[in-house]
Motif scaffolding. Structure first.
Motif, PDB file in Angstrom:
ATOM      1  N   HIS A  67       0.846  -1.199   0.000  1.00  0.00           N
ATOM      2  CA  HIS A  67       0.000   0.000   0.000  1.00  0.00           C
ATOM      3  C   HIS A  67       0.884   1.252   0.000  1.00  0.00           C
ATOM      4  O   HIS A  67       1.194   1.818   1.045  1.00  0.00           O
ATOM      5  N   GLY A  68       1.304   1.654  -1.191  1.00  0.00           N
ATOM      6  CA  GLY A  68       2.151   2.827  -1.323  1.00  0.00           C
ATOM      7  C   GLY A  68       1.824   3.560  -2.612  1.00  0.00           C
ATOM      8  O   GLY A  68       0.894   3.190  -3.344  1.00  0.00           O
ATOM      9  N   GLU A  69       2.572   4.598  -2.890  1.00  0.00           N
ATOM     10  CA  GLU A  69       2.334   5.393  -4.094  1.00  0.00           C
ATOM     11  C   GLU A  69       3.100   4.816  -5.274  1.00  0.00           C
ATOM     12  O   GLU A  69       4.248   4.377  -5.143  1.00  0.00           O
ATOM     13  N   ASN A 107       6.701   5.743  -4.065  1.00  0.00           N
ATOM     14  CA  ASN A 107       7.412   4.624  -3.461  1.00  0.00           C
ATOM     15  C   ASN A 107       7.919   3.651  -4.515  1.00  0.00           C
ATOM     16  O   ASN A 107       9.007   3.096  -4.392  1.00  0.00           O
ATOM     17  N   PHE A 108       7.109   3.456  -5.554  1.00  0.00           N
ATOM     18  CA  PHE A 108       7.484   2.572  -6.655  1.00  0.00           C
ATOM     19  C   PHE A 108       7.394   3.363  -7.949  1.00  0.00           C
ATOM     20  O   PHE A 108       6.339   3.916  -8.268  1.00  0.00           O
ATOM     21  N   VAL A 109       8.496   3.414  -8.663  1.00  0.00           N
ATOM     22  CA  VAL A 109       8.533   4.158  -9.923  1.00  0.00           C
ATOM     23  C   VAL A 109       8.868   3.186 -11.050  1.00  0.00           C
ATOM     24  O   VAL A 109       9.924   2.547 -11.040  1.00  0.00           O
ATOM     25  N   VAL A 205      -0.867  -6.499   0.641  1.00  0.00           N
ATOM     26  CA  VAL A 205      -0.719  -7.397   1.796  1.00  0.00           C
ATOM     27  C   VAL A 205       0.082  -6.742   2.918  1.00  0.00           C
ATOM     28  O   VAL A 205       0.212  -7.320   4.001  1.00  0.00           O
ATOM     29  N   MET A 206       0.620  -5.561   2.662  1.00  0.00           N
ATOM     30  CA  MET A 206       1.328  -4.824   3.711  1.00  0.00           C
ATOM     31  C   MET A 206       1.397  -3.359   3.328  1.00  0.00           C
ATOM     32  O   MET A 206       1.167  -2.996   2.166  1.00  0.00           O
ATOM     33  N   ASP A 207       1.714  -2.523   4.315  1.00  0.00           N
ATOM     34  CA  ASP A 207       1.866  -1.098   4.034  1.00  0.00           C
ATOM     35  C   ASP A 207       3.347  -0.722   4.034  1.00  0.00           C
ATOM     36  O   ASP A 207       4.227  -1.558   4.266  1.00  0.00           O
ATOM     37  N   SER A 212       9.182  -1.070   5.558  1.00  0.00           N
ATOM     38  CA  SER A 212      10.354  -0.415   6.144  1.00  0.00           C
ATOM     39  C   SER A 212      10.909  -1.228   7.306  1.00  0.00           C
ATOM     40  O   SER A 212      12.130  -1.363   7.455  1.00  0.00           O
ATOM     41  N   ASN A 213      10.019  -1.778   8.113  1.00  0.00           N
ATOM     42  CA  ASN A 213      10.461  -2.605   9.241  1.00  0.00           C
ATOM     43  C   ASN A 213      11.193  -3.854   8.757  1.00  0.00           C
ATOM     44  O   ASN A 213      12.196  -4.270   9.360  1.00  0.00           O
TER      45      ASN A 213
END
Length: 319
Positions: A67-69, A107-109, A205-207, A212-213
């Motif tokens: 779940h990112g941009e 976050n993903f390009v 399935v994750m943010d 990052s963790n």
């Protein structure tokens, strides 16, 4: 020592992320694992393959699973650096300039057909990858903490392209090839219909915080002294090999270590083994190698030379 429960949890989340992407990209489990390994290593990936094998779909599925941009750039000869990083826009109401960020602020390009843009535009993207920030009109704007570029290019097509120079290829952690599907997988594609429909229904399935963790945890995986020496010995062997004109950079060695840590963690191990290094060595190094003229004339490939180095540089023994 790395906590066993935490490393097991890492391995489970790694598998969960791969399984989610595999719902859309069938028959490419190994490529998906390597892509996730690159993501959790904090690296960028170059997907080099012929058109129509799912490079763009793979990148989109990865972004949809977290779940990112997501930002996409279709590289063309007329693409400008400002189209990548953004530009300052004049605000007539208050007489000031405001920064309008470009697609790189995600976050993903996905940089589609990166070798079709001019070297100046390529450099704008690759400088952002290296510095993790963008400076426009003297103002520095940081990129997101989780920032991954997945660039694609077609190796078979040369007309109207600008091949990435070695210094820019070095910014990519790995170069991967998707490859043609097997006969069984291609038949399943025919039966399953349009894969983009599956992509539309894919749920994360994750943010970004969870990702990052995982990245920070992978950094804690133990690398014993002999393993570190082994990676350095391999790198130095590329710099002195008779068939290689330009060997591995220190950045390449650091990237190899980061990727090996992630591979160890996804195998639920708290320490790196020689097999982790061997499995990733060619993928991390091959696109950075420049062969001598004699080697290229003889038809030698970088992968062949790296296999030879792996066979001749002794790996540390257990215990």
């Amino acid at each position: 020592m790395v906590d066993h429960d935490r490393v097991s949890a890492f391995a489970q989340r790694f598998s969960q992320l791969c399984d989610n992407v595999n719902q859309v990209v069938s028959g490419k489990a190994e490529v998906v694992e390597l892509l996730v390994t690159g993501l959790l290593s904090g690296g960028h990936i170059l997907l080099e393959d012929v058109p129509g094998v799912g490079k763009t779909l793979l990148a989109k599925a990865m972004a949809a699973s977290v779940h990112g941009e997501f930002g996409r750039l279709q590289f063309t000869p007329d693409l400008l650096p400002a189209d990548v990083v953004g530009t300052s826009v004049w605000n007539s109401a208050d007489g000031t300039f405001s920064f309008r960020p470009g697609p790189v602020f995600a976050n993903f390009v996905l940089a589609d057909e990166v070798n079709r843009a001019s070297p100046k535009t390529q450099s704008a993207l690759l400088e952002a990858m290296a510095e993790e920030q963008v400076t426009v009109d003297g103002t520095t704007n940081p990129l997101p903490e989780v920032f991954m570029v997945i660039a694609t290019q077609n190796p078979m097509e040369h007309h109207g392209t600008f091949p990435l120079p070695e210094s820019q290829l070095d910014r990519f952690l790995m170069r991967l090839s998707v490859g043609y599907p097997s006969r069984t997988d291609e038949l399943s594609l025919l039966a399953g219909g349009d894969r983009t429909r599956l992509l539309t229904g894919l749920r994360p399935v994750m943010d970004i915080d969870a990702l990052s963790n995982m990245t920070r945890f992978a950094e804690t995986i133990h690398v014993a002294g002999p393993i570190g020496e082994y990676m350095v010995d391999l790198a130095q062997a590329t710099r002195s090999h008779r068939s290689i004109a330009l060997g591995a950079s220190p950045r390449a060695v650091l990237g190899l270590q980061s990727a090996a840590k992630v591979r160890a963690a996804k195998e639920a191990r708290g320490y790196v083994m020689p097999d982790d290094v061997k499995a990733l060595f060619g993928l991390v190094m091959a696109h950075r190698m420049v062969l001598t003229g004699e080697a290229m004339s003889a038809g030698i490939r970088p992968e062949n030379t790296l296999d030879e180095i792996l066979a001749t540089v002794p790996a540390p023994r257990p215990g």
